[in-house]
Design an enzyme around this catalytic site. Sequence first.
Site, PDB file in Angstrom:
ATOM      1  N   GLU A 290     -41.032  36.632  -8.499  1.00  0.00           N
ATOM      2  CA  GLU A 290     -40.901  37.485  -9.691  1.00  0.00           C
ATOM      3  C   GLU A 290     -39.850  38.555  -9.420  1.00  0.00           C
ATOM      4  O   GLU A 290     -39.924  39.243  -8.404  1.00  0.00           O
ATOM      5  CB  GLU A 290     -42.222  38.224  -9.967  1.00  0.00           C
ATOM      6  CG  GLU A 290     -43.203  37.478 -10.804  1.00  0.00           C
ATOM      7  CD  GLU A 290     -44.458  38.324 -11.111  1.00  0.00           C
ATOM      8  OE1 GLU A 290     -44.990  38.993 -10.207  1.00  0.00           O
ATOM      9  OE2 GLU A 290     -44.898  38.281 -12.265  1.00  0.00           O
TER      10      GLU A 290
ATOM     11  N   SER B 270     -46.991  44.131  -4.902  1.00  0.00           N
ATOM     12  CA  SER B 270     -47.732  43.250  -5.809  1.00  0.00           C
ATOM     13  C   SER B 270     -47.910  43.872  -7.179  1.00  0.00           C
ATOM     14  O   SER B 270     -48.202  43.174  -8.140  1.00  0.00           O
ATOM     15  CB  SER B 270     -49.145  43.018  -5.260  1.00  0.00           C
ATOM     16  OG  SER B 270     -49.104  42.299  -4.079  1.00  0.00           O
TER      17      SER B 270
HETATM   18  C1  LIG Z   1     -51.091  38.830  -4.478  1.00  0.00           C
HETATM   19  C2  LIG Z   1     -49.703  38.675  -4.939  1.00  0.00           C
HETATM   20  O1  LIG Z   1     -48.984  39.687  -5.022  1.00  0.00           O
HETATM   21  C3  LIG Z   1     -49.129  37.394  -5.400  1.00  0.00           C
HETATM   22  C4  LIG Z   1     -49.643  36.153  -4.770  1.00  0.00           C
HETATM   23  O2  LIG Z   1     -49.096  35.657  -3.833  1.00  0.00           O
HETATM   24  S1  LIG Z   1     -51.030  35.518  -5.435  1.00  0.00           S
HETATM   25  C5  LIG Z   1     -51.410  34.119  -4.415  1.00  0.00           C
HETATM   26  C6  LIG Z   1     -50.628  32.927  -4.852  1.00  0.00           C
HETATM   27  N1  LIG Z   1     -50.980  31.837  -4.021  1.00  0.00           N
HETATM   28  C7  LIG Z   1     -51.924  30.940  -4.361  1.00  0.00           C
HETATM   29  O3  LIG Z   1     -52.493  31.009  -5.449  1.00  0.00           O
HETATM   30  C8  LIG Z   1     -52.220  29.910  -3.328  1.00  0.00           C
HETATM   31  C9  LIG Z   1     -53.287  28.935  -3.778  1.00  0.00           C
HETATM   32  N2  LIG Z   1     -53.509  27.961  -2.738  1.00  0.00           N
HETATM   33  C10 LIG Z   1     -52.711  26.895  -2.552  1.00  0.00           C
HETATM   34  O4  LIG Z   1     -51.743  26.672  -3.275  1.00  0.00           O
HETATM   35  C11 LIG Z   1     -53.086  25.959  -1.439  1.00  0.00           C
HETATM   36  O5  LIG Z   1     -54.450  26.135  -1.134  1.00  0.00           O
HETATM   37  C12 LIG Z   1     -52.222  26.157  -0.147  1.00  0.00           C
HETATM   38  C13 LIG Z   1     -50.764  25.763  -0.432  1.00  0.00           C
HETATM   39  C14 LIG Z   1     -52.257  27.584   0.355  1.00  0.00           C
HETATM   40  C15 LIG Z   1     -52.791  25.295   0.963  1.00  0.00           C
HETATM   41  O6  LIG Z   1     -52.862  24.005   0.469  1.00  0.00           O
HETATM   42  P1  LIG Z   1     -53.929  22.950   1.006  1.00  0.00           P
HETATM   43  O7  LIG Z   1     -53.583  21.647   0.390  1.00  0.00           O
HETATM   44  O8  LIG Z   1     -55.287  23.508   0.860  1.00  0.00           O
HETATM   45  O9  LIG Z   1     -53.741  22.974   2.553  1.00  0.00           O
HETATM   46  P2  LIG Z   1     -52.660  22.326   3.478  1.00  0.00           P
HETATM   47  O10 LIG Z   1     -52.717  20.828   3.412  1.00  0.00           O
HETATM   48  O11 LIG Z   1     -52.894  22.975   4.789  1.00  0.00           O
HETATM   49  O12 LIG Z   1     -51.275  22.825   2.912  1.00  0.00           O
HETATM   50  C16 LIG Z   1     -50.510  22.175   1.920  1.00  0.00           C
HETATM   51  C17 LIG Z   1     -49.089  22.107   2.395  1.00  0.00           C
HETATM   52  O13 LIG Z   1     -48.574  23.436   2.528  1.00  0.00           O
HETATM   53  C18 LIG Z   1     -48.100  23.636   3.873  1.00  0.00           C
HETATM   54  N3  LIG Z   1     -48.366  25.016   4.230  1.00  0.00           N
HETATM   55  C19 LIG Z   1     -49.490  25.739   3.954  1.00  0.00           C
HETATM   56  N4  LIG Z   1     -49.335  26.978   4.395  1.00  0.00           N
HETATM   57  C20 LIG Z   1     -48.093  27.069   4.941  1.00  0.00           C
HETATM   58  C21 LIG Z   1     -47.342  28.096   5.550  1.00  0.00           C
HETATM   59  N5  LIG Z   1     -47.826  29.333   5.694  1.00  0.00           N
HETATM   60  N6  LIG Z   1     -46.088  27.815   5.989  1.00  0.00           N
HETATM   61  C22 LIG Z   1     -45.565  26.585   5.866  1.00  0.00           C
HETATM   62  N7  LIG Z   1     -46.229  25.562   5.281  1.00  0.00           N
HETATM   63  C23 LIG Z   1     -47.474  25.804   4.839  1.00  0.00           C
HETATM   64  C24 LIG Z   1     -48.889  22.648   4.706  1.00  0.00           C
HETATM   65  O14 LIG Z   1     -48.226  22.349   5.892  1.00  0.00           O
HETATM   66  C25 LIG Z   1     -48.977  21.457   3.785  1.00  0.00           C
HETATM   67  O15 LIG Z   1     -47.743  20.760   3.794  1.00  0.00           O
HETATM   68  P3  LIG Z   1     -47.671  19.160   3.483  1.00  0.00           P
HETATM   69  O16 LIG Z   1     -48.291  18.973   2.136  1.00  0.00           O
HETATM   70  O17 LIG Z   1     -46.220  18.889   3.498  1.00  0.00           O
HETATM   71  O18 LIG Z   1     -48.459  18.543   4.582  1.00  0.00           O
HETATM   72  N1  LIG Z   2     -50.934  39.102   0.653  1.00  0.00           N
HETATM   73  C1  LIG Z   2     -50.436  38.583  -0.455  1.00  0.00           C
HETATM   74  O1  LIG Z   2     -50.933  37.553  -0.944  1.00  0.00           O
HETATM   75  C2  LIG Z   2     -49.264  39.209  -1.113  1.00  0.00           C
HETATM   76  C3  LIG Z   2     -48.862  40.495  -0.795  1.00  0.00           C
HETATM   77  N2  LIG Z   2     -47.771  41.036  -1.428  1.00  0.00           N
HETATM   78  C4  LIG Z   2     -47.324  42.378  -1.111  1.00  0.00           C
HETATM   79  O2  LIG Z   2     -46.537  42.305   0.080  1.00  0.00           O
HETATM   80  C5  LIG Z   2     -46.722  43.493   0.858  1.00  0.00           C
HETATM   81  C6  LIG Z   2     -47.244  43.124   2.229  1.00  0.00           C
HETATM   82  O3  LIG Z   2     -48.467  42.436   2.082  1.00  0.00           O
HETATM   83  P1  LIG Z   2     -49.131  41.643   3.303  1.00  0.00           P
HETATM   84  O4  LIG Z   2     -48.085  40.968   4.106  1.00  0.00           O
HETATM   85  O5  LIG Z   2     -50.230  40.858   2.715  1.00  0.00           O
HETATM   86  O6  LIG Z   2     -49.746  42.863   4.136  1.00  0.00           O
HETATM   87  P2  LIG Z   2     -50.301  42.854   5.615  1.00  0.00           P
HETATM   88  O7  LIG Z   2     -51.362  43.878   5.645  1.00  0.00           O
HETATM   89  O8  LIG Z   2     -50.587  41.448   6.056  1.00  0.00           O
HETATM   90  O9  LIG Z   2     -49.025  43.332   6.468  1.00  0.00           O
HETATM   91  C7  LIG Z   2     -48.420  44.562   6.331  1.00  0.00           C
HETATM   92  C8  LIG Z   2     -47.676  44.841   7.624  1.00  0.00           C
HETATM   93  O10 LIG Z   2     -46.874  46.010   7.434  1.00  0.00           O
HETATM   94  C9  LIG Z   2     -47.006  46.818   8.597  1.00  0.00           C
HETATM   95  N3  LIG Z   2     -46.704  48.190   8.265  1.00  0.00           N
HETATM   96  C10 LIG Z   2     -47.463  49.071   7.575  1.00  0.00           C
HETATM   97  N4  LIG Z   2     -46.796  50.229   7.440  1.00  0.00           N
HETATM   98  C11 LIG Z   2     -45.608  50.069   8.056  1.00  0.00           C
HETATM   99  C12 LIG Z   2     -44.468  50.907   8.246  1.00  0.00           C
HETATM  100  N5  LIG Z   2     -44.431  52.136   7.761  1.00  0.00           N
HETATM  101  N6  LIG Z   2     -43.415  50.425   8.921  1.00  0.00           N
HETATM  102  C13 LIG Z   2     -43.422  49.162   9.409  1.00  0.00           C
HETATM  103  N7  LIG Z   2     -44.467  48.310   9.257  1.00  0.00           N
HETATM  104  C14 LIG Z   2     -45.541  48.764   8.579  1.00  0.00           C
HETATM  105  C15 LIG Z   2     -48.462  46.616   9.001  1.00  0.00           C
HETATM  106  O11 LIG Z   2     -48.596  46.982  10.346  1.00  0.00           O
HETATM  107  P3  LIG Z   2     -49.914  47.814  10.801  1.00  0.00           P
HETATM  108  O12 LIG Z   2     -51.099  47.006  10.369  1.00  0.00           O
HETATM  109  O13 LIG Z   2     -49.732  47.918  12.256  1.00  0.00           O
HETATM  110  O14 LIG Z   2     -49.820  49.123  10.080  1.00  0.00           O
HETATM  111  C16 LIG Z   2     -48.607  45.109   8.807  1.00  0.00           C
HETATM  112  O15 LIG Z   2     -48.162  44.390   9.932  1.00  0.00           O
HETATM  113  C17 LIG Z   2     -47.673  44.398   0.051  1.00  0.00           C
HETATM  114  O16 LIG Z   2     -46.884  45.250  -0.754  1.00  0.00           O
HETATM  115  C18 LIG Z   2     -48.435  43.388  -0.807  1.00  0.00           C
HETATM  116  O17 LIG Z   2     -48.941  43.941  -1.982  1.00  0.00           O
HETATM  117  C19 LIG Z   2     -47.015  40.333  -2.329  1.00  0.00           C
HETATM  118  C20 LIG Z   2     -47.356  39.036  -2.637  1.00  0.00           C
HETATM  119  C21 LIG Z   2     -48.521  38.397  -2.093  1.00  0.00           C
END
Ligand SMILES: CC(=O)CC(=O)SCCNC(=O)CCNC(=O)[C@H](O)C(C)(C)COP(=O)(O)OP(=O)(O)OC[C@H]1O[C@@H](n2cnc3c(N)ncnc32)[C@H](O)[C@@H]1OP(=O)(O)O
Ligand SMILES: NC(=O)C1=CN([C@@H]2O[C@H](COP(=O)(O)OP(=O)(O)OC[C@H]3O[C@@H](n4cnc5c(N)ncnc54)[C@H](OP(=O)(O)O)[C@@H]3O)[C@@H](O)[C@H]2O)C=CC1
Length: 293
Positions: free
Chosen positions: A154, A121
């Site tokens: 990205e 991330s």
């Molecule tokens: C941290 C990082 O490194 C980067 C990041 O990822 S930052 C996080 C970025 N993500 C966001 O900002 C997510 C913000 N949230 C959302 O966009 C929405 O709340 C959400 C898409 C997660 C859920 O939407 P919602 O309208 O509240 O719920 P819900 O109706 O259950 O889902 C919308 C649709 O997505 C689908 N869906 C949700 N989660 C799903 C999943 N894991 N797999 C497959 N489909 C999924 C649902 O089935 C639904 O489909 P339809 O519209 O076709 O029925």
């Molecule tokens: N969550 C988010 O919204 C997002 C996350 N990311 C990035 O994606 C990556 C994964 O995030 P996320 O899926 O949320 O993390 P989670 O904590 O949900 O999952 C990480 C998984 O990796 C496993 N793991 C840890 N170390 C090892 C290893 N050495 N070998 C094999 N498996 C391992 C963990 O197992 P165990 O717990 O048993 O150690 C766990 O099952 C991170 O780099 C995060 O920053 C990117 C975009 C969005």
Amino acid sequence: MADNIKRIGVVGAGAMGCGVAHVCAVAGYDVHLIDSEREQIERALATINGNLARQVNSGKLTDDARKKALALISGSTDLQDLASVDMAIEAITEDEAAKRALYAKICPILKPEALLATNTSAFSITRLAAATDRPERFMGVHFMNPVPVMELVELVRGIATEEVTFETAKDFVRSLGKTPTVSEDFPAFIVNRILLPMINEAIYVLYEGVGSVDAIDVAMKLGARHPMGPLELADFIGLDTCLAGMQLLHEGLADNKYRPCPLLVKYVDAGWLGRKSGRGFYDYRGEEPVPTR
Ligand SMILES: CC(=O)CC(=O)SCCNC(=O)CCNC(=O)[C@H](O)C(C)(C)COP(=O)(O)OP(=O)(O)OC[C@H]1O[C@@H](n2cnc3c(N)ncnc32)[C@H](O)[C@@H]1OP(=O)(O)O
Ligand SMILES: NC(=O)C1=CN([C@@H]2O[C@H](COP(=O)(O)OP(=O)(O)OC[C@H]3O[C@@H](n4cnc5c(N)ncnc54)[C@H](OP(=O)(O)O)[C@@H]3O)[C@@H](O)[C@H]2O)C=CC1
């Protein structure tokens, strides 16, 4: 499918690894998912099955396509299974030392020509690349959560990433039906440079008593049309991941505006990591999420 990429290894079967394996299999790639725990692989395959079924129910996928995708996914805890992949995507916990240690183990197993991508991330792609034997075939391919739904990926090049690696990754992302965007290799890239400080600010608003969990999330959902409130989103991302990103921004950009909120630190110290641990700004252990403050 992207040229030269047929078989993909995904390491880390958490929220992101599941999503990446899911979309790769739907696009027709042969996928092998690896985690350190066997139970996590079982849970991941069940999650992927459930999410594919969701897409069938909403008419986005046929049942036949669901079955074909499932048949393309295998799972194990054995890193040796990466020997046959054309591209490995690392999606383990957001911990730089753990990622570096993993690369040291998998690089001797991977084919010399295989690409290695990280879903980090926030961490420096150049620095992670330096922990591999293939900085020219290493880059950031940053999927968004939930992967099957979010359109953006990205792409981030390290200083040594070769153009052919970048072009292959771009073709790969397009072959998944997603839109690639390019970010330079600076802390947290584009999405998280903007999103994580917003989430951190929401936690400060809670910490300072300006509003309750509920008030903050309702405010941003109804007042700014965010699909999720910032605290709900923080729980969805994982509070450990949010904190790791803020710490990196704070250290990497040396600016106090990125100081992680002490309340975020406290939640992570408590092991309240959000949805994945059952408790964060909400408690998910009952029928409905209940605010924890
Ligand atoms: C941290 C990082 O490194 C980067 C990041 O990822 S930052 C996080 C970025 N993500 C966001 O900002 C997510 C913000 N949230 C959302 O966009 C929405 O709340 C959400 C898409 C997660 C859920 O939407 P919602 O309208 O509240 O719920 P819900 O109706 O259950 O889902 C919308 C649709 O997505 C689908 N869906 C949700 N989660 C799903 C999943 N894991 N797999 C497959 N489909 C999924 C649902 O089935 C639904 O489909 P339809 O519209 O076709 O029925
Ligand atoms: N969550 C988010 O919204 C997002 C996350 N990311 C990035 O994606 C990556 C994964 O995030 P996320 O899926 O949320 O993390 P989670 O904590 O949900 O999952 C990480 C998984 O990796 C496993 N793991 C840890 N170390 C090892 C290893 N050495 N070998 C094999 N498996 C391992 C963990 O197992 P165990 O717990 O048993 O150690 C766990 O099952 C991170 O780099 C995060 O920053 C990117 C975009 C969005």
